[in-house]
Design a protein around this motif. Structure first.
Motif, short mmCIF file in Angstrom:
data_model
loop_
_atom_site.label_atom_id
_atom_site.label_comp_id
_atom_site.label_asym_id
_atom_site.label_seq_id
_atom_site.Cartn_x
_atom_site.Cartn_y
_atom_site.Cartn_z
N ALA A 1 48.99 36.14 34.10
CA ALA A 1 47.92 37.12 33.92
C ALA A 1 46.65 36.43 33.41
CB ALA A 1 48.37 38.21 32.96
N ILE B 1 50.64 43.66 29.58
CA ILE B 1 51.24 44.01 30.87
C ILE B 1 52.06 45.27 30.64
CG2 ILE B 1 52.69 43.25 32.79
CD1 ILE B 1 52.14 40.35 31.93
N CYS C 1 43.37 42.98 30.92
CA CYS C 1 42.71 41.88 30.23
C CYS C 1 41.55 42.43 29.42
CB CYS C 1 42.22 40.88 31.28
SG CYS C 1 41.20 39.57 30.60
N VAL D 1 48.27 45.21 34.71
CA VAL D 1 48.04 43.93 34.04
C VAL D 1 46.62 44.01 33.47
CG1 VAL D 1 48.06 41.42 34.32
CG2 VAL D 1 49.53 42.85 35.78
N MET E 1 55.43 36.67 38.10
CA MET E 1 55.22 38.08 37.78
C MET E 1 56.34 38.91 38.42
SD MET E 1 53.27 39.79 35.81
CE MET E 1 51.64 39.11 35.57
N SER F 1 58.80 41.41 36.55
CA SER F 1 58.83 42.78 37.06
C SER F 1 60.25 43.25 37.38
CB SER F 1 57.89 42.79 38.26
OG SER F 1 58.25 43.73 39.16
#
Ligand code: OGA
Ligand code: NI
Length: 353
Positions: free
Chosen positions: A97, A295, A209, A207, A165, A169
């Motif tokens: 990420a 996340i 930020c 995801v 990822m 997941s």
């Protein structure tokens, strides 16, 4: 400066947080009465549920389930440890990420969209440039289950994004199914209630930020909201998550516990439980120094599958309190409403509202 007060000047790709502006523009400023305290009381008493007991004997399982049920009822939130996902998988997901958001604009542009119905999209704020107040966040959202169906549409830069990822997941989804069984069991509905439908349900990963903000006390990363999902499992790189304690209505910072994951009860469990479990109101606050990654994995029934209140939880004393709704209904709500004005999906489901 006229343009500066207008949200539309800050649509994705042009947002203050992507440009790294050294000040907070007017349209990001939260009204004074709602500004976050960056150091509210930390909730030492936020329950930590040790999941190891789920797979031990029936007595251990019952103890974990009772603890989880209490947390869902009192707070709508808990942290989990011994969840079975190893630290390297968590670290790899976070580093993918971080690397994705560091990529040049041209790379992220490929995914930019403010169509909330798109299965893979990059965007800024909540609804970029549209809501009256803008939020100091950029995010990538992607559908994640079934993984083989969606993964080819995920970013292929960084080159190991899909693999790492994807691994997180898959593991967090498996954990999600176990949590769902435990939650329905704690409601007295048994572990297989709706479990078949959950297995073919949705998993959406947000995801997020949050770049450093020059005045973290004036803006927010995400406004107060509850998640539409049954529940959300959150992984974060540093602190910044705050929840409302339903007992006294006050904001609490969630302490960071290395290796733990955070579980939010979402709107669809509130509906299922006829209000016994409350979806937790939460927000993301900012830091002046560092970029924060989170996340969020949101688990729900299928896109068009309606979540209904369990009949077992309705009787004369406890009439049905919620209308049924699907994930698609939520998306339609999101595209038609400005969440920064305090509109909540769950309120639209309450019978008598
Ligand atoms: C979300 C969310 C909180 C955070 O993505 O729905 O609430 O700490 N995130 O990023
Ligand atoms: Ni959320």
């Amino acid at each position: 400066m006229a343009e500066e007060s207008n949200s539309s000047a800050f649509s994705m790709g042009k947002s203050a947080q992507e440009k790294g502006l050294p000040y907070v523009p007017e349209c990001y400023k939260i009204p004074a009465s709602q500004r976050p305290s960056l150091s509210p009381m930390t909730a030492e008493d936020i329950p930590v549920v040790d999941l190891a007991g789920l797979k031990q004997g029936p007595i251990e399982r019952a103890t974990v389930i009772e603890r989880m049920g209490n947390a869902c009822r009192l707070l709508g939130f808990f942290q989990i440890v011994n969840h079975g996902i190893c630290q390297s998988v968590l670290d790899d997901a976070l580093s993918m990420a971080f690397e994705f958001f560091k990529l040049p604009e041209s790379e992220k542009m490929k995914y930019m969209s403010n169509d909330v119905h798109k299965p893979v999209r990059y965007c800024s704020s909540l609804k970029d440039g549209v809501d009256k107040i803008q939020y100091w966040r950029v995010f990538l959202k992607h559908y994640s289950h079934p993984l083989r169906h969606w993964i080819d549409a995920w970013p292929d830069n960084p080159s190991d994004y899909r693999e790492k990822m994807g691994r997180y997941s898959t593991e967090v989804r498996k954990l999600g199914l176990e949590l769902f069984e435990a939650i329905t069991e704690s409601l007295g509905l048994g572990p297989t209630y709706l479990s078949k439908k959950m297995e073919v349900g949705m998993q959406v990963m947000a995801v997020n930020c949050y770049p450093p903000c020059p005045s973290p006390d004036m803006a927010l990363g995400l406004p107060p909201h509850s998640d539409y999902s049954c529940f959300t499992i959150l992984l974060q790189s540093s602190h910044g998550l705050q929840i409302v304690d339903a007992q006294d209505g006050r904001w609490r910072s969630v302490p960071v516990l290395h290796g733990a994951l955070q579980v939010h009860v979402g709107d669809h469990i509130e509906v299922l439980s006829n209000g016994l479990y409350k979806s937790v109101v939460h927000r993301a606050v900012l830091s002046g120094e560092r970029t924060r990654i989170s996340i969020a994995s949101l688990h729900s029934l299928g896109l068009d599958e309606k979540m209904e209140t369990a009949k077992q939880l309705v009787d004369e004393e406890n009439p049905k309190r919620y209308k049924e709704s699907s994930f698609k209904d939520f998306l339609n709500f999101l595209s038609a409403n400005d969440v920064s004005e305090g509109k909540n999906f769950i309120d639209t489901l309450k019978i008598g509202n």
